[in-house]
Design a protein around this motif. Structure first.
Motif, PDB file in Angstrom:
ATOM      1  N   ASN A 130       0.792  -1.226   0.000  1.00 19.04           N
ATOM      2  CA  ASN A 130       0.000   0.000   0.000  1.00 19.04           C
ATOM      3  C   ASN A 130       0.824   1.276   0.000  1.00 19.04           C
ATOM      4  N   THR A 131       2.107   1.142  -0.253  1.00 19.65           N
ATOM      5  CA  THR A 131       2.900   2.365  -0.307  1.00 19.65           C
ATOM      6  C   THR A 131       3.122   2.739  -1.764  1.00 19.65           C
ATOM      7  N   VAL A 132       3.293   4.034  -1.950  1.00 12.65           N
ATOM      8  CA  VAL A 132       3.451   4.516  -3.319  1.00 12.65           C
ATOM      9  C   VAL A 132       4.904   4.342  -3.740  1.00 12.65           C
ATOM     10  N   HIS A 133       5.141   3.481  -4.657  1.00 11.66           N
ATOM     11  CA  HIS A 133       6.445   3.460  -5.319  1.00 11.66           C
ATOM     12  C   HIS A 133       6.242   2.968  -6.735  1.00 11.66           C
ATOM     13  N   LEU A 134       7.313   2.857  -7.447  1.00 16.61           N
ATOM     14  CA  LEU A 134       7.237   2.610  -8.874  1.00 16.61           C
ATOM     15  C   LEU A 134       6.454   1.344  -9.177  1.00 16.61           C
ATOM     16  N   PHE A 135       6.729   0.280  -8.420  1.00 21.13           N
ATOM     17  CA  PHE A 135       6.127  -1.012  -8.692  1.00 21.13           C
ATOM     18  C   PHE A 135       4.608  -0.954  -8.502  1.00 21.13           C
ATOM     19  N   SER A 136       4.210  -0.433  -7.341  1.00 21.22           N
ATOM     20  CA  SER A 136       2.774  -0.426  -7.063  1.00 21.22           C
ATOM     21  C   SER A 136       2.032   0.492  -8.019  1.00 21.22           C
ATOM     22  N   ILE A 137       2.667   1.594  -8.386  1.00 21.02           N
ATOM     23  CA  ILE A 137       2.015   2.511  -9.333  1.00 21.02           C
ATOM     24  C   ILE A 137       1.879   1.828 -10.691  1.00 21.02           C
ATOM     25  N   ILE A 186      -1.972  14.063 -10.137  1.00 21.00           N
ATOM     26  CA  ILE A 186      -0.629  14.511 -10.535  1.00 21.00           C
ATOM     27  C   ILE A 186      -0.040  15.394  -9.456  1.00 21.00           C
ATOM     28  N   ARG A 187      -0.908  16.248  -8.926  1.00 17.48           N
ATOM     29  CA  ARG A 187      -0.410  17.151  -7.898  1.00 17.48           C
ATOM     30  C   ARG A 187       0.030  16.385  -6.659  1.00 17.48           C
ATOM     31  N   SER A 188      -0.827  15.433  -6.282  1.00 13.11           N
ATOM     32  CA  SER A 188      -0.433  14.704  -5.077  1.00 13.11           C
ATOM     33  C   SER A 188       0.807  13.865  -5.351  1.00 13.11           C
ATOM     34  N   PHE A 189       0.909  13.413  -6.581  1.00 17.82           N
ATOM     35  CA  PHE A 189       2.109  12.665  -6.949  1.00 17.82           C
ATOM     36  C   PHE A 189       3.337  13.576  -6.832  1.00 17.82           C
ATOM     37  N   LYS A 249      -7.587   0.062  -5.751  1.00 12.75           N
ATOM     38  CA  LYS A 249      -6.152   0.063  -5.418  1.00 12.75           C
ATOM     39  C   LYS A 249      -5.608   1.493  -5.414  1.00 12.75           C
ATOM     40  N   LEU A 250      -6.061   2.257  -6.420  1.00 12.13           N
ATOM     41  CA  LEU A 250      -5.640   3.656  -6.509  1.00 12.13           C
ATOM     42  C   LEU A 250      -6.031   4.402  -5.237  1.00 12.13           C
ATOM     43  N   ASN A 251      -7.211   4.073  -4.780  1.00 20.65           N
ATOM     44  CA  ASN A 251      -7.697   4.744  -3.578  1.00 20.65           C
ATOM     45  C   ASN A 251      -6.878   4.329  -2.360  1.00 20.65           C
ATOM     46  N   THR A 252      -6.596   3.014  -2.289  1.00 24.67           N
ATOM     47  CA  THR A 252      -5.820   2.581  -1.118  1.00 24.67           C
ATOM     48  C   THR A 252      -4.432   3.197  -1.153  1.00 24.67           C
ATOM     49  N   LEU A 253      -3.948   3.474  -2.346  1.00 24.55           N
ATOM     50  CA  LEU A 253      -2.648   4.140  -2.431  1.00 24.55           C
ATOM     51  C   LEU A 253      -2.763   5.616  -2.083  1.00 24.55           C
ATOM     52  N   GLY A 254      -3.953   6.105  -1.975  1.00 25.65           N
ATOM     53  CA  GLY A 254      -4.144   7.509  -1.615  1.00 25.65           C
ATOM     54  C   GLY A 254      -4.016   8.427  -2.805  1.00 25.65           C
ATOM     55  N   LEU A 255      -4.200   7.883  -4.007  1.00 23.80           N
ATOM     56  CA  LEU A 255      -4.034   8.713  -5.192  1.00 23.80           C
ATOM     57  C   LEU A 255      -5.371   9.203  -5.748  1.00 23.80           C
ATOM     58  N   LEU A 256      -6.435   8.934  -5.041  1.00 23.17           N
ATOM     59  CA  LEU A 256      -7.730   9.445  -5.484  1.00 23.17           C
ATOM     60  C   LEU A 256      -8.151  10.626  -4.613  1.00 23.17           C
TER      61      LEU A 256
END
Lengths: 179, 984
Positions: free
Chosen positions: A87-94, B3-6, A146-153
């Motif tokens: 659940n952490t943001v890094h290259l692989f999970s993204i 993108i911003r949060s990224f 998954k995007l949401n769990t990564l906090g990217l939504l």
């Protein structure tokens, strides 16, 4: 969608239809050879060809269902990959997440193409198509989740106010210790 | 949004992965520069060493003693004494020790001349405060030991030159005795101490230099009294002025008998001149008096006969006497004539003959000659040559020899009062102020060298050449604006009243201008520069105008003397105009409004609390009228412990009708109880600070709204007992109270008391937080505290849909009269250093995380991440908090040696740190000034928006080329293969 593609890919570049069903000789440019009676042959083969046709349409339906179910395996694999990615943001999970989003979308765009080989008057493709779409939508939902769990939504208030400039103040005051 | 949060995540990562901001050895000097100064020279002593490099030892008004190379003016060594350790006198003893007397004559030190090591230090006490004198007789011996004679604090000391031991001392305890001169006649064992007692009594003491025994005491009374200083015309004659300044008293005390003669000045010169003062000089037989307009040189013939030798209306400066042989004394005289100065060297007994007469062209921006020091050397033809060291009005130091300026030092830059910045001109054809020429061959050679460097083929010499090329890169010292905004002009105002423009690229002086309004004139007796403000910063619709700065000065030290404004163009360094105001300037308030030509509106408050609007144009007035009811001002009366808020009322009444003058009325006042609190520090946010966002996202996607207001004032008060030095009170008697006050309404938003704490307080205010530094008496350690203010009334704005649709009032203008609900969070930490200054980095958009810049007591600048001063730090942060970047709480703040911004350098006498945003968001420019100047660029979150200097472009290029080649090769291969397939 390797399966669907495979079927399409190994697809027939050309085909000779040996079971010519036409009864009217006038439809052909070339006259029938002497002694060849078309009607008799037709009558002879009619039962056989019907059986054949039935078998083929059965086979097509079966295949269509198989193709429609293919994304399910994909779904499982994706789920496993996502679980692996954490659940952490890094290259692989993204990367995983974006492929999980992209695959269903591209598959949905090509729904017609995937089922084209099984197009037949007698084959009912609606069921497989609906299943296919549903499964892909499921995959998409998984990706979004998954995007949401990564906090990217942007589902939190913080996502909308994080770049909100400070409010203007009406009053202004200056001064300080005398120079 | 994603993108911003990224982007923010990348930001966060880059900042969390690299808490250390060190630089490599070869990066020193690439973006930073350091300049060493000494300040205005008070006294200079030439070393008479035969061998070795010629040097001059100087003491300055910045309390620096330094040894300078006479050939180039470089500093051999330098010592900065403390701020309260004022140097009274310096001399060279035994040819190898520099003797300094400082702290009002109570500390005597000896330094080794070649390397500046301290040899010994003596503390001299005495019964009362008095003038102090340091004499180093060459012939007075005491058991093979040379003796120093020091008069300080009402006591005469004889001190061994070798170890600083006091050999004997003699008190002058007479209540009203004021020493004027201590005289050591050459070749005798007597010391004469002369002075005044009870205003009209002349006293002379004769003392045996061997043992301090009082041999004779004579006194004579003069009914007319004395004024000012006395001038010594021979070892047994002094000249003084009476209390009216019109009669000269020639007093001689030959053989212990006091005899005197009175000569009215009007007898010597026909026209009456008004009261005169004696210019102290040590030239025997000659003294000078100065009135408002003229300087008169008078020779003493025989016993008290006076004769005028020269009368001049030019500005003049005289050096002390220099004995060039047994009975010959020479001195230097400098006179001004329009753009030249005339240097004459004369013998003391022969006024009309000149040993030397030279004219030197002098830059008008250096002003008048203030001091002259003369030195001689023997030419190859065995005649005497003279060189003089002159101190100019702008505090610069120049060496003149053979009619030329051998070297000059801009020591005015050691005493900077205020700093501001200005953009450089935009690059246009024919606009660039200094063109940087490129030689094609040089350019090619440079690139070859760089290529060798990247391919690791360079020899050590090549490496050195590459390094020097990097340092001297013409790119950074161009006179035009750059994309990143690294190149700017630093406009500094010095105590001498001179403006300098320094280029941020290499620190060179682009222009300098001695403010004409800061010259002494009849209307303005002792003008002093106060502050610098950005007057006009053209960027939108006044692109063709040059930016200008406003210099506010005042005609005297007290706050009710009238002010002077000067406007200086920052491109050309010319004064556009200057205004002599008919009112005082107590406060200058730059308003957040500009008129149609981008001139900023300023409100000047005078001593009667009238507000005057500048610029005085109708456009400015109409803008001001529009905002009239929203403009407030406050005054901090730190003596009375009152903070008052004022509002503008109406046009001035009573006086001359002036539509730019406004009356004000008191609105509120905060009165601190004088028996328990004394204001010691106030700080506000910088006017030009940019804040990116009002929200702070905390762990778990939660939002806290910062309380961001430009009208917040941080005030620190201490117990009156505890306002002295650290350790002068017990912890029970001392406390420190910190306030946050809204300066529009006078509302106290927060108040916190630190018991057992004491000042001095250094504080910095930025965004919604304030950090302050003080001393904790209980823990015997320095402490730093942080207060963060959050707006609670906005906290319930959490509905995402409202925010998505923009149906919120978070950005609508707010009035401070609506009651804010604030909560504060604070935390304190121990900190090792005591501080001299504190500042915070500022960037163009305010996105980059912040660093505190601490000017340590060791005269260095330390960068400390603001994350260390986060009140949300806990001992065991949760996983989410860790992800957010919260550092586990520790008792004290860490000092990471690599985060010294000044790396190995020291900014001696550090007084202020200024940060200026560059155009590149990640970067901020830092300028630290004291006696030295230091400038560098900082990237608190690393340069995330540009490639670093050590980025390998060659590698990138090679990779691209290799990839393109690979694409071509594989393409050809695949084509061939396809063809073969088809033929199969």
């Amino acid at each position: 969608m390797e399966k669907g593609k495979g079927i399409m890919g190994s697809g027939r570049r050309w085909a000779v239809d040996f079971s010519d069903n036409s009864t009217a000789p006038s439809s052909r440019d070339i006259p029938d050879p002497p002694g060849f009676a078309r009607a008799s042959v037709d009558q002879d083969d009619s039962t056989v060809s019907r059986q054949k046709k039935d078998a083929e349409s059965n086979w097509k339906t079966q295949k269509a269902w198989e193709v429609a179910q293919a994304p399910f395996k994909n779904l499982l694999m994706m789920g496993f990959m996502m679980w692996m990615a954490g659940n952490t943001v890094h290259l692989f999970s993204i990367g995983i997440t974006f492929s999980a989003l992209w695959q269903p979308i591209s598959a949905l765009q090509g729904v017609g193409k995937v089922f084209e080989p099984y197009k037949d008057n007698k084959v009912d493709l609606l069921g497989p198509k609906l299943l296919f779409i549903a499964l892909n939508l499921g995959g998409l939902a998984l990706g979004v989740w998954k995007l949401n769990t990564l906090g990217l939504l942007p589902t939190h208030a913080s996502d909308w106010v994080s770049s909100l400039p400070p409010a203007q103040e009406v009053e202004y005051s200056g001064g300080g210790i005398p120079l | 949004m994603a993108i911003r949060s990224f982007f923010l995540f990348i930001l966060f990562f880059s900042s969390s992965l690299s808490p250390v901001f060190s630089l490599y050895e070869d990066q020193v000097g690439l973006m930073d520069w350091h300049q060493q100064y000494i300040g205005k020279v008070k006294q200079a002593v030439f070393s008479s060493q035969r061998a070795g490099r010629k040097r001059v030892v100087v003491s300055t008004e910045e309390n620096v003693i330094a040894s300078l190379d006479l050939r180039h003016g470089e500093i051999f060594w330098r010592h900065l004494l403390g701020a309260d350790d004022v140097i009274d006198g310096i001399d060279i003893g035994l040819g190898k020790y520099v003797i300094t007397l400082s702290s009002g004559g109570s500390i005597l030190r000896s330094w080794n001349l070649p390397d500046g090591q301290m040899v010994w230090e003596s503390s001299l006490q005495g019964p009362k405060h008095s003038k102090s004198f340091l004499l180093v007789p060459t012939n007075l011996k005491f058991d093979k030991d040379n003796v120093l004679v020091v008069f300080s604090n009402g006591r005469l000391h004889a001190i061994s030159c070798i170890d600083g031991e006091v050999l004997w001392k003699k008190d002058f305890e007479a209540e009203s005795f004021e020493v004027q001169q201590v005289i050591l006649p050459p070749g005798s064992d007597l010391i004469h101490v002369v002075g005044f007692a009870a205003l009209s009594q002349f006293e002379m003491y004769q003392i045996n230099a061997k043992n301090g025994e009082l041999l004779k005491h004579e006194s004579a009374s003069f009914s007319s009294g004395f004024s000012g200083q006395v001038s010594l015309v021979s070892t047994e004659t002094v000249v003084a002025l009476d209390s009216t300044g019109s009669i000269l008293l020639t007093i001689s005390f030959q053989d212990g008998k006091i005899s005197s003669q009175q000569t009215p000045i009007s007898n010597l010169v026909e026209d009456s001149l008004g009261p005169a003062v004696i210019i102290p000089s040590s030239v025997s037989g000659i003294f000078a008096i100065k009135t408002d307009a003229v300087t008169i040189f008078i020779r003493v013939i025989g016993k008290g006969n006076l004769e005028v030798v020269e009368k001049t209306t030019h500005e003049i400066a005289v050096s002390d006497a220099l004995s060039i042989s047994e009975d010959q004394q020479a001195f230097a005289l400098i006179q001004h004539a329009s753009s030249e100065i005339h240097l004459t060297v004369k013998l003391a007994h022969d006024w009309d003959g000149n040993l030397l007469k030279e004219s030197v062209k002098m830059d008008r921006q250096r002003g008048l000659v203030h001091k002259v020091f003369i030195n001689n050397y023997i030419r190859t033809d065995r005649s005497y040559g003279f060189r003089v060291l002159i101190v100019m009005e702008d505090h610069s130091l120049l060496l003149l020899q053979q009619g030329e300026i051998v070297w000059s030092r801009e020591d005015g830059l050691a005493s900077i009062i205020d700093v501001t910045t200005s953009e450089l001109p935009v690059e246009r054809d024919g606009v660039s102020v200094a063109k940087v020429e490129h030689n094609l061959f040089e350019w090619l050679k440079g690139h070859m060298l760089k290529l060798k460097g990247t391919l690791m083929l360079a020899s050590p010499e090549d490496m050195a050449a590459i390094q020097s090329m990097r340092l001297k890169s013409s790119e950074k010292s161009k006179m035009t604006r750059d994309h990143n905004g690294f190149r700017k002009l630093l406009i500094v105002l010095t105590r001498a009243g001179k403006l300098f423009a320094l280029h941020t690229g290499d620190g060179r002086i682009v222009w300098s201008y001695l403010l004409r309004s800061l010259h002494k004139s009849e209307a303005c007796q002792s003008p002093i520069g106060l502050n610098l403000y950005q007057w006009q910063v053209p960027h939108h619709h006044a692109m063709d105008e040059n930016p200008s700065v406003l210099v506010v000065s005042r005609c005297g030290p007290s706050s009710d003397t009238s002010g002077v404004l000067s406007f200086v163009d920052t491109y050309t360094g010319k004064e556009l105009s200057s205004l002599s105001l008919d009112h005082a300037v107590v406060q200058v308030i730059p308003l957040p409004y500009t008129d149609s030509t981008e001139q900023r509106l300023h409100l000047l408050i005078d001593a009667d609390k009238h507000a005057h609007l500048y610029p005085k144009t109708s456009g400015a007035l109409s803008i001001f009228k529009r905002e009239f009811s929203n403009i407030y001002w406050y005054s901090v009366e730190d003596q009375n412990g009152i903070i008052k808020g004022h509002a503008l009322k109406c046009k001035c009444t009573g006086e001359v009708a002036d539509e730019f003058c406004f009356d004000t009325r008191d609105l509120w006042s905060v009165v601190f109880p004088s028996e328990s609190e004394k204001t010691i520090a106030t700080v506000t946010r910088k006017l030009n600070e940019v804040v990116h966002t009002q929200a702070k996202v905390v762990a778990d996607q939660d939002v806290m709204y910062k309380y961001i207001s430009r009208n917040l004032l941080f005030v620190a008060t201490v117990a009156p007992k505890g306002s002295g030095e650290i350790g002068s009170v017990t912890p029970e008697e001392s406390w420190l109270v910190a306030y946050l006050i809204d300066t529009v309404t006078g509302r106290i938003l927060h108040r916190v008391t630190h018991h057992g704490s004491q000042g001095p307080v250094h504080a910095v205010f930025s965004e919604n937080w304030v950090v302050y530094h003080y001393f904790n008496l209980r823990a015997h350690r320095y402490e730093m505290s942080v207060i963060e203010i959050y707006d609670q009334s906005r906290a319930d704005n959490k509905d995402v849909w409202k925010l998505v649709l923009g149906k919120h009032n978070l950005t609508s203008p707010i009035s401070l009269f609506s009651r804010p609900e604030v909560i504060t969070k604070s935390q304190s930490y121990f900190f090792t250093h005591s501080l001299k200054a504190i500042a915070v980095t500022s960037t163009a958009k305010g996105i980059t995380s912040k660093q505190l810049l601490l000017g340590t007591i060791g005269d260095q600048v330390l960068a400390l991440d603001k994350r260390f001063l986060d009140p949300r730090r806990t001992v065991n942060p949760t996983q989410l908090e860790k992800e957010e970047g919260i550092i586990p709480l520790t008792e004290s703040l860490p000092i990471i040696p690599q985060s010294y911004v000044t790396h190995a350098l020291r900014v001696e006498g550090l007084r202020g740190i200024i940060t200026v945003p560059a155009k590149l968001e990640s970067t901020t420019l830092v300028f630290a000034h004291g006696v030295d100047l230091f400038f560098t660029q900082l990237a608190p979150s690393r340069t995330y928006d540009s490639l670093t200097e050590d980025f390998s472009y060659a590698l990138l290029l090679i990779t691209i080329v290799a990839l393109v080649a690979a694409i071509f090769v594989t393409w050809r291969l695949s084509e061939r293969k396809e063809l073969q397939e088809k033929w199969r």
